[in-house]
Design a protein around this motif. Structure first.
Motif, PDB file in Angstrom:
ATOM      1  N   PRO A  74     -10.131 -45.791  -0.111  1.00  0.00           N
ATOM      2  CA  PRO A  74     -10.337 -44.954   1.071  1.00  0.00           C
ATOM      3  C   PRO A  74     -11.752 -45.057   1.649  1.00  0.00           C
ATOM      4  CG  PRO A  74     -10.553 -43.640  -0.901  1.00  0.00           C
ATOM      5  CD  PRO A  74     -10.232 -45.035  -1.357  1.00  0.00           C
ATOM      6  N   PRO A 114      -7.637 -35.607   1.229  1.00  0.00           N
ATOM      7  CA  PRO A 114      -8.858 -35.711   2.044  1.00  0.00           C
ATOM      8  C   PRO A 114      -8.597 -36.590   3.267  1.00  0.00           C
ATOM      9  CG  PRO A 114      -9.303 -36.193  -0.276  1.00  0.00           C
ATOM     10  CD  PRO A 114      -7.811 -36.150  -0.112  1.00  0.00           C
ATOM     11  N   GLU A 115      -9.265 -36.251   4.366  1.00  0.00           N
ATOM     12  CA  GLU A 115      -9.075 -36.958   5.634  1.00  0.00           C
ATOM     13  C   GLU A 115      -9.244 -38.473   5.449  1.00  0.00           C
ATOM     14  OE1 GLU A 115      -7.722 -37.215   9.217  1.00  0.00           O
ATOM     15  OE2 GLU A 115      -7.571 -35.497   7.852  1.00  0.00           O
ATOM     16  N   VAL A 116     -10.257 -38.864   4.645  1.00  0.00           N
ATOM     17  CA  VAL A 116     -10.560 -40.301   4.515  1.00  0.00           C
ATOM     18  C   VAL A 116      -9.376 -41.108   3.972  1.00  0.00           C
ATOM     19  CG1 VAL A 116     -13.051 -40.093   4.236  1.00  0.00           C
ATOM     20  CG2 VAL A 116     -11.567 -39.885   2.232  1.00  0.00           C
ATOM     21  N   ASN A 117      -8.510 -40.473   3.191  1.00  0.00           N
ATOM     22  CA  ASN A 117      -7.417 -41.238   2.586  1.00  0.00           C
ATOM     23  C   ASN A 117      -6.370 -41.680   3.596  1.00  0.00           C
ATOM     24  OD1 ASN A 117      -8.565 -39.506   0.245  1.00  0.00           O
ATOM     25  ND2 ASN A 117      -7.437 -41.182  -0.728  1.00  0.00           N
TER      26      ASN A 117
END
Lengths: 412, 412
Positions: A74, A114-117
């Motif tokens: 990510p 989490p947003e990044v994933n």
């Protein structure tokens, strides 16, 4: 008969800078060779978009298959999908299923994704998703030029699981392969050179190639023969080789039927007798328990690395004859732990001996069985990791030999 | 400030087929990175003349330095010199000094030089010989295109000796190098993506490159900065990053000073207090003991993989509240085992749960300390290996947090 050309591609600064050795590439190299591919090249490139794009394009014109690992995470340095998209003009698209899987992974952990994933669900347009049941990063595969590209995570556990579950069967369907036949003889307790000396006596047919893979106390002997080599003759060769090595051989496997490891060989015998095992580990420092953990026949272990603790455990005076003291207590342990078999590593060993790579430790492996006590004494050397895994393997080997009608064991 | 671009090239069928892992490449990668090169690529090619010629030509147009290993031996599959000659139009010439050295090597062994070894004295015209004081195969170096090529034997011992004795000093003279500074923050208990999200809030100077390396429960954050980056400012950046991540950071290291691992961090605290640790492992199945084995402060562990055994050990009814039962017994264990600290993994887990890669296990980590009982509960997922190593790491982390004045722990 032309074999399809395969390449292996790894991504990661930690690999090019040598922070970690690329064990994925070696593992995949073996798998592809065993499958019947001609592995022509390994390439490793750091986390640099331009370099990745260039490398993927080169491979697309050169190989029939390219297995790639790493760069699917990510974080900002995970560039694989983007590089593939640029190299082959495939804009990234959000794969709803992939997204659902990543989200589900976090839900299982009781956390919000989490947003990044989200990034991990962006796959090059037209690529086939490879579900990751073992982590967050889905893999993917696509055809570019003459080359079939398969992208897998860099975490060895996830990569291996994904390869065996999805990729390997697909390669068998997709390519016309004539794998060389690989027969593997798993041995324990015999050094590579000792094996070599024994096998020098064996006259092999020209087509059969002999190889070794040293893995500490468990060494593999490999017999590689062409796909069209007569079954019956191969069978003879294997039998002859196994007989020559003797009872150090604990299992025999082949490309399609992997050989059982030492713990399962012993486990089958215990299961067949509805019997259980309890262990007292000294030298192996937890590695024996770790090889048995999760097996229904394994009750548990006491891990006691140093001699003082060992004496306390067995109520022995440090001055006493260690082994004797232990041997007197072992039978009692069978009752206390309600175990059919109790395995004890008796060794006088302190931290310095453990860390002294030049020195050796004498270990008496003691087995308390329903029909009495059996033992075997061995000298164990090497660095701490080697000493520990050797002690763990030889403990299991004592049980194996016991079930094998006890060759090489002394009763008490 | 542009760093010179380096590549690492290995030759050998045994490497591409995965017979052996290429440890030379990792070792050279570290050396070059530390010297200040930008290591862009590793390439491994099998023993195939055409492939070698093509690969050498590619590299010559792409890199400032290429360190090559392997293919200098006396046998028919040792093709490096010939491939270099073809790639760059440099006919092989007999190097009398090289020949004398190879002959001398055999004389030292009291043997006559086999005819085949003469081949090792044939070097591409105009190349500089690198004396091999450690084996038979001389190395050589030459300039081709923008690239300086250095060819060394594949035998790790000979390669390393030759690199350190001849190559490394020459590279320092030949290139203008500004080694980059690497700072590593070791963290535990925080996922890669959670780390990324935290660090997204940190504004880094352009010159500082952020990287990650996932190792299951222990994840590394890497900060790479140029040699001339101001010390004080780097210090600030590192401090800021560490504060932002918070108490998941358990050690900080650099290129020259490696960071301590979790066991040593905890070990220092125990040693400072002259204290000892005993553990009861369930989920980690021996991995915790294995991380502590050989440490003077580690008394040992009971490894009890399944719940039935756990109940027997603690004299609990399987029906009981597991954790409660354990917590009542833990203090007694401190006396029984004469341990200052006792760590227990309380988990209701059977074999199926352990092997279910999709499922998670709830583990209550309980620490009996001189000043009472402390605990932390975590959900652990992944395959069996992942579950075990996570449980082991989080056990050590409970102790670490305890010594850190207990952030995130609940007393009982």
């Amino acid at each position: 008969m032309q074999r399809p050309v395969a390449e292996i591609f790894s991504q990661g600064d930690e690999v090019v800078t040598g922070e970690i050795a690329d064990t994925n590439a070696a593992w995949l190299g073996r798998e592809l060779t065993d499958l019947g591919f001609d592995v022509a090249r390994h390439t490793t490139v750091g986390d640099c978009l331009e370099a990745l794009v260039a490398a993927f394009r080169e491979v697309a014109g050169r190989a029939d298959l390219c297995l790639c690992t790493g760069g699917l995470g990510p974080t900002c340095d995970d560039l694989t999908a983007e590089a593939v998209g640029r190299a082959f003009g495939l804009p990234l698209e959000l794969d709803e299923n992939a997204l659902a899987q990543v989200e589900a992974y976090f839900t299982r952990l009781g956390r919000a994704m989490p947003e990044v994933n989200k990034k991990q669900a962006l796959l090059p347009g037209g690529s086939e998703r490879l579900d990751n049941l073992w982590g967050t990063a889905p893999g993917f595969a696509l055809q570019a030029g003459r080359c079939r590209f398969v992208f897998m995570p860099g975490v060895p556990g996830e990569m291996k699981a994904m390869f065996l579950r999805w990729v390997k069967p697909d390669l068998r369907r997709r390519f016309r392969l004539f794998p060389a036949r690989l027969v593997i003889l798993n041995t324990v307790g015999m050094g590579e050179s000792a094996l070599q000396e024994r096998l020098d006596r064996v006259v092999l047919p020209l087509e059969v190639k002999l190889g070794f893979r040293a893995e500490g106390p468990e060494n593999r002997v490999k017999l590689l023969s062409p796909a069209n080599f007569p079954e019956a003759e191969l069978h003879e060769v294997v039998k002859h080789a196994a007989d020559t090595i003797g009872d150090a051989v604990f299992s025999i496997g082949s490309s399609d039927k992997p050989a059982s490891d030492l713990a399962s060989v012993v486990g089958r015998e215990l299961a067949a007798r509805r019997s259980t095992l309890y262990a007292v580990e000294t030298l192996s420092g937890g590695k024996l328990a770790n090889r048995c953990a999760g097996e229904p026949w394994f009750l548990g272990a006491a891990v006691i690395p140093d001699s003082a603790g060992f004496c306390r455990y067995f109520g022995i005076q440090p001055s006493d004859d260690f082994a004797q003291g232990a041997i007197e207590i072992v039978p009692r342990l069978r009752e206390e732990e309600c175990a059919d078999y109790v395995l004890v590593q008796v060794a006088r060993c302190d931290r310095d001996m453990l860390l002294d790579e030049a020195g050796t430790v004498e270990v008496r492996f003691v087995l308390a069985a329903p029909d009495g006590i059996w033992q075997q004494t061995r000298l164990i050397g090497g660095d701490i990791e080697r000493k520990q895994s050797t002690a763990a393997a030889l403990s299991l080997d004592l049980l194996r030999r016991y079930f094998l009608k006890k060759p090489g064991l002394q009763p008490l």
